[in-house]
Design an enzyme around this catalytic site. Structure first.
Site, mmCIF file in Angstrom:
data_model
loop_
_atom_site.group_PDB
_atom_site.id
_atom_site.type_symbol
_atom_site.label_atom_id
_atom_site.label_comp_id
_atom_site.label_asym_id
_atom_site.label_seq_id
_atom_site.Cartn_x
_atom_site.Cartn_y
_atom_site.Cartn_z
ATOM 1 N N PRO A 26 -2.219 21.783 33.450
ATOM 2 C CG PRO A 26 -3.958 20.300 32.951
ATOM 3 C CD PRO A 26 -3.455 21.680 32.659
ATOM 4 C CD GLU A 77 -0.515 36.536 40.766
ATOM 5 O OE1 GLU A 77 -0.662 37.453 39.943
ATOM 6 O OE2 GLU A 77 -0.071 36.733 41.913
ATOM 7 C CE LYS A 86 4.109 30.299 39.945
ATOM 8 N NZ LYS A 86 3.602 30.864 41.172
ATOM 9 C CG LEU A 87 8.493 26.213 35.790
ATOM 10 C CD1 LEU A 87 9.160 25.363 34.721
ATOM 11 C CD2 LEU A 87 7.212 25.530 36.262
ATOM 12 C CB CYS A 135 1.224 25.407 42.133
ATOM 13 S SG CYS A 135 -0.051 26.486 41.491
HETATM 14 P P1 NAD Z 1 -8.202 26.857 37.114
HETATM 15 O O1 NAD Z 1 -8.368 25.479 36.605
HETATM 16 O O2 NAD Z 1 -8.824 27.252 38.407
HETATM 17 O O3 NAD Z 1 -8.757 27.889 36.016
HETATM 18 C C1 NAD Z 1 -8.465 27.818 34.661
HETATM 19 C C2 NAD Z 1 -9.716 28.183 33.869
HETATM 20 O O4 NAD Z 1 -9.363 28.294 32.492
HETATM 21 C C3 NAD Z 1 -10.845 27.146 33.935
HETATM 22 O O5 NAD Z 1 -12.022 27.756 34.468
HETATM 23 C C4 NAD Z 1 -11.021 26.679 32.493
HETATM 24 O O6 NAD Z 1 -12.368 26.415 32.144
HETATM 25 C C5 NAD Z 1 -10.495 27.872 31.727
HETATM 26 N N1 NAD Z 1 -10.063 27.576 30.359
HETATM 27 C C6 NAD Z 1 -9.264 26.568 29.921
HETATM 28 N N2 NAD Z 1 -9.081 26.656 28.589
HETATM 29 C C7 NAD Z 1 -9.783 27.729 28.170
HETATM 30 C C8 NAD Z 1 -9.973 28.340 26.907
HETATM 31 N N3 NAD Z 1 -9.378 27.862 25.813
HETATM 32 N N4 NAD Z 1 -10.765 29.423 26.825
HETATM 33 C C9 NAD Z 1 -11.352 29.930 27.925
HETATM 34 N N5 NAD Z 1 -11.207 29.405 29.155
HETATM 35 C C10 NAD Z 1 -10.429 28.315 29.274
HETATM 36 O O7 NAD Z 1 -6.637 27.127 37.143
HETATM 37 P P2 NAD Z 1 -5.830 28.148 38.092
HETATM 38 O O8 NAD Z 1 -5.598 27.531 39.424
HETATM 39 O O9 NAD Z 1 -6.471 29.498 38.017
HETATM 40 O O10 NAD Z 1 -4.423 28.179 37.348
HETATM 41 C C11 NAD Z 1 -4.250 28.844 36.134
HETATM 42 C C12 NAD Z 1 -2.770 28.958 35.857
HETATM 43 O O11 NAD Z 1 -2.142 29.756 36.875
HETATM 44 C C13 NAD Z 1 -2.015 27.626 35.850
HETATM 45 O O12 NAD Z 1 -0.999 27.692 34.889
HETATM 46 C C14 NAD Z 1 -1.405 27.581 37.238
HETATM 47 O O13 NAD Z 1 -0.230 26.805 37.283
HETATM 48 C C15 NAD Z 1 -1.081 29.024 37.503
HETATM 49 N N6 NAD Z 1 -1.035 29.417 38.907
HETATM 50 C C16 NAD Z 1 -1.947 28.927 39.788
HETATM 51 C C17 NAD Z 1 -1.921 29.345 41.112
HETATM 52 C C18 NAD Z 1 -2.915 28.828 42.112
HETATM 53 O O14 NAD Z 1 -2.716 29.055 43.295
HETATM 54 N N7 NAD Z 1 -3.966 28.150 41.719
HETATM 55 C C19 NAD Z 1 -0.966 30.288 41.522
HETATM 56 C C20 NAD Z 1 -0.060 30.769 40.592
HETATM 57 C C21 NAD Z 1 -0.109 30.332 39.281
HETATM 58 C C1 UDX Z 2 1.933 27.922 45.978
HETATM 59 C C2 UDX Z 2 2.963 29.046 46.131
HETATM 60 O O1 UDX Z 2 3.135 29.344 47.525
HETATM 61 C C3 UDX Z 2 2.513 30.280 45.374
HETATM 62 O O2 UDX Z 2 3.516 31.294 45.449
HETATM 63 C C4 UDX Z 2 2.273 29.902 43.934
HETATM 64 O O3 UDX Z 2 1.828 31.024 43.212
HETATM 65 C C5 UDX Z 2 1.267 28.778 43.835
HETATM 66 O O4 UDX Z 2 1.709 27.657 44.603
HETATM 67 P P1 UDX Z 2 -0.412 27.364 47.083
HETATM 68 O O5 UDX Z 2 -0.169 26.012 46.528
HETATM 69 O O6 UDX Z 2 -1.696 28.038 46.801
HETATM 70 O O7 UDX Z 2 0.738 28.366 46.588
HETATM 71 O O8 UDX Z 2 -0.261 27.319 48.681
HETATM 72 P P2 UDX Z 2 1.003 27.203 49.660
HETATM 73 O O9 UDX Z 2 0.765 28.096 50.806
HETATM 74 O O10 UDX Z 2 2.289 27.358 48.956
HETATM 75 O O11 UDX Z 2 0.870 25.707 50.200
HETATM 76 C C6 UDX Z 2 1.099 24.593 49.356
HETATM 77 C C7 UDX Z 2 1.053 23.320 50.187
HETATM 78 O O12 UDX Z 2 2.178 23.240 51.060
HETATM 79 C C8 UDX Z 2 -0.178 23.206 51.078
HETATM 80 O O13 UDX Z 2 -0.652 21.888 51.090
HETATM 81 C C9 UDX Z 2 0.350 23.606 52.440
HETATM 82 O O14 UDX Z 2 -0.405 23.075 53.493
HETATM 83 C C10 UDX Z 2 1.742 23.011 52.389
HETATM 84 N N1 UDX Z 2 2.710 23.650 53.304
HETATM 85 C C11 UDX Z 2 3.003 24.968 53.183
HETATM 86 C C12 UDX Z 2 3.355 22.879 54.274
HETATM 87 O O15 UDX Z 2 3.109 21.679 54.396
HETATM 88 N N2 UDX Z 2 4.271 23.485 55.084
HETATM 89 C C13 UDX Z 2 4.598 24.803 54.990
HETATM 90 O O16 UDX Z 2 5.442 25.265 55.763
HETATM 91 C C14 UDX Z 2 3.938 25.574 53.999
#
Ligand code: NAD
Ligand code: UDX
Length: 460
Positions: A95, A163, A218-219, A274
């Protein structure tokens, strides 16, 4: 190439859970163990009742049902799972920092560092360590430094494998990814991971880069996606003043194959865990290299998004004769997008906070978000006491209760079910004039106006 038989994934969240479930489904010969420090979350993943899984994602429960306790396991025994595996995914949260240097901008890497230190402490055999979390470019350098200085002669190879799934479509995205990205230095390690994906992803969609390109891609991907939304949202404000319709503009520009039609939906503002976090991190990285023009450029995407959220509630208040004090506003939707129970950075939280500061009372309905989650999201902002939030926000389990006697309905999430509600009944139960503020442009203006509503959409 090393044959992988056991995988450990640290972090059973929105990424770790679905990603590992899909890897396990497609690789029945590999045992996948997902571990987490959060015992409640692990217990929920192990719950016999699949509706109690900690994450709601269409299609996820079926895959968990198929693989759980066969080759997919959920556990709190982190050390054991690390030691027994040849490959470890780090999928913990990263975060925005809330303290110290980089507060409010930089990614907080304490969880990822803790993972690396735990691996360094407990590993007794060689490991491939995969960065699955989204990380600042060059994080692998710090991880290498921790892992390569244990003095216990264990070989660690670091890979970056970000991812790209989006919530709400995670399973679909994982089963049919546009691409899988693997960055690394050891060709053997890269091929071991590529082989796992090749079980279901066409070879030409698995791309290899150096570590830093992979981390930065990714960023960059998230920044580009969010930038499109802020761009169309910027145009939506201009539409509202000129008679242009943002849906029509979006369609017209999206048909240009150089622009493309995706991510051009004007909205109340993007949310999710994200986009904001990753752009803030990109801005912070750029500034740390003294690239101020680069930083300012990307920061504008966030500034525009904050403006869009604020603009939505300002417009609502202005339309309701410049005051919402003592008025009931019904919010439909709390999740940051449809088909997920995730609320992180959802526009609904900020819009509600603003309305409460203007002394409105708010009632909220969301098909997948619990009342406790809504209250804790508001309490996290620290704008007022928990008791005040509790008294001013009514959370209901029936949408028709939310709208009863409301002065206005605000649509915050594009849940499909909102479109098919009986809007005649809703109209009858509301105060008149009855206003709709459609933050997702999902309802038909002409239909709503024919019922009697005063209908306001984004960019129209
Ligand atoms: P999340 O908060 O849902 O899950 C993370 C988990 O890690 C939590 O359950 C937490 O308890 C656990 N954790 C933290 N520290 C730990 C440790 N030391 N040992 C064991 N467990 C531990 O987060 P998320 O949404 O799954 O995101 C994870 C990563 O993936 C982030 O870097 C995020 O930016 C990235 N990501 C998220 C998405 C998405 O759509 N949520 C998509 C692509 C990438
Ligand atoms: C995003 C990226 O799409 C994904 O590839 C990455 O791995 C994680 O971050 P996510 O945040 O789960 O995924 O959902 P996404 O569909 O991207 O939507 C993000 C936000 O943008 C939502 O609030 C959605 O409602 C909004 N959105 C999306 C819009 O307002 N307009 C659009 O056209 C698309």
């Amino acid at each position: 190439m090393k044959q992988i038989k056991n995988i450990c994934c640290i972090g059973a969240g929105y990424v770790g859970g679905p990603t590992m479930a899909v890897i396990a489904k497609n690789n029945p010969h590999i045992t996948v163990t997902i571990v987490d420090i959060n015992a409640d979350r692990i217990a929920a993943w192990n719950d016999k009742d699949l509706t109690k899984l900690p994450i709601y994602e269409p299609g996820l429960a079926d895959i968990v049902k198929e693989t759980r306790n066969k080759n997919l396991f959920f556990s709190t025994d982190i050390n054991k799972a690390i030691d027994q595996s040849e490959m470890i995914f780090m999928s913990v949260n990263t975060p925005t920092k809330t303290y110290g240097k980089g507060k409010g901008m930089a990614a907080d890497l304490k969880y990822i560092e803790l993972c690396a230190r735990t691996i360094a402490d407990v590993a007794t055999t060689d490991k491939i360590v995969v960065e699955k979390s989204t990380l600042p470019v060059r994080t692998a350098e710090a991880i290498k430094s921790i892992l390569h200085n244990t003095g216990n002669h264990i070989n660690f190879h670091i890979l970056s494998n970000p991812e790209f799934l989006a919530e709400g479509t995670a399973i679909k995205d994982l089963l049919n990814p546009d691409r899988v990205l693997i960055g690394g230095e050891s060709e053997e390690a890269i091929e071991s991971l590529a082989k796992i994906y090749e079980s279901w992803v066409p070879k030409n969609q698995i791309i290899r880069t150096n570590l830093w390109s992979s981390e930065l891609s990714k960023l960059t991907a998230n920044a580009f996606l969010a930038q499109r939304i802020s761009s169309i949202n910027a145009i939506s404000e201009l539409c509202e003043l000129t008679g242009a319709n943002v849906n029509e503009v979006s369609k017209a520009i999206g048909m240009d194959s150089r622009i493309g039609s995706k991510f051009l939906k004007a909205s109340v503002g993007f949310g999710g865990s994200c986009f904001q976090k990753d752009i803030l991190n990109l801005v912070y990285i750029a500034r740390s290299y003294h690239l101020n023009e680069v930083a300012d450029y990307w920061e504008q995407v966030i500034i525009m998004n904050d403006h869009q959220k604020r603009r939505f509630s300002d417009r609502l208040i202005k339309t309701l004769y410049n005051t919402v004090s003592g008025k009931k506003i019904a919010l439909l939707g709390w999740a940051f997008k449809k088909d997920t129970n995730d609320t992180r950075e959802s526009a609904a939280i900020y819009v509600t906070d603003h309305l409460l500061s203007e002394q409105a009372t708010v009632s909220v309905y969301d098909p997948k978000v619990s009342s406790e989650k809504m209250q804790s999201d508001l309490n996290y902002l620290n704008t007022r006491t928990e008791d005040e939030n509790f008294n001013l926000v009514q959370t209901v389990s029936n949408p028709y209760d939310a709208v009863k006697n409301a002065h206005a309905v605000a649509i915050m999430t594009e849940w499909d079910e909102f479109i098919t509600y009986d809007w005649e009944i809703i109209y009858k139960s509301m105060k008149k004039p009855a206003f709709i503020f459609d933050g997702r442009n999902i309802l038909e203006k002409s239909k709503m106006e024919a019922i009697g509503f005063e209908y306001h959409a984004i960019g129209q």
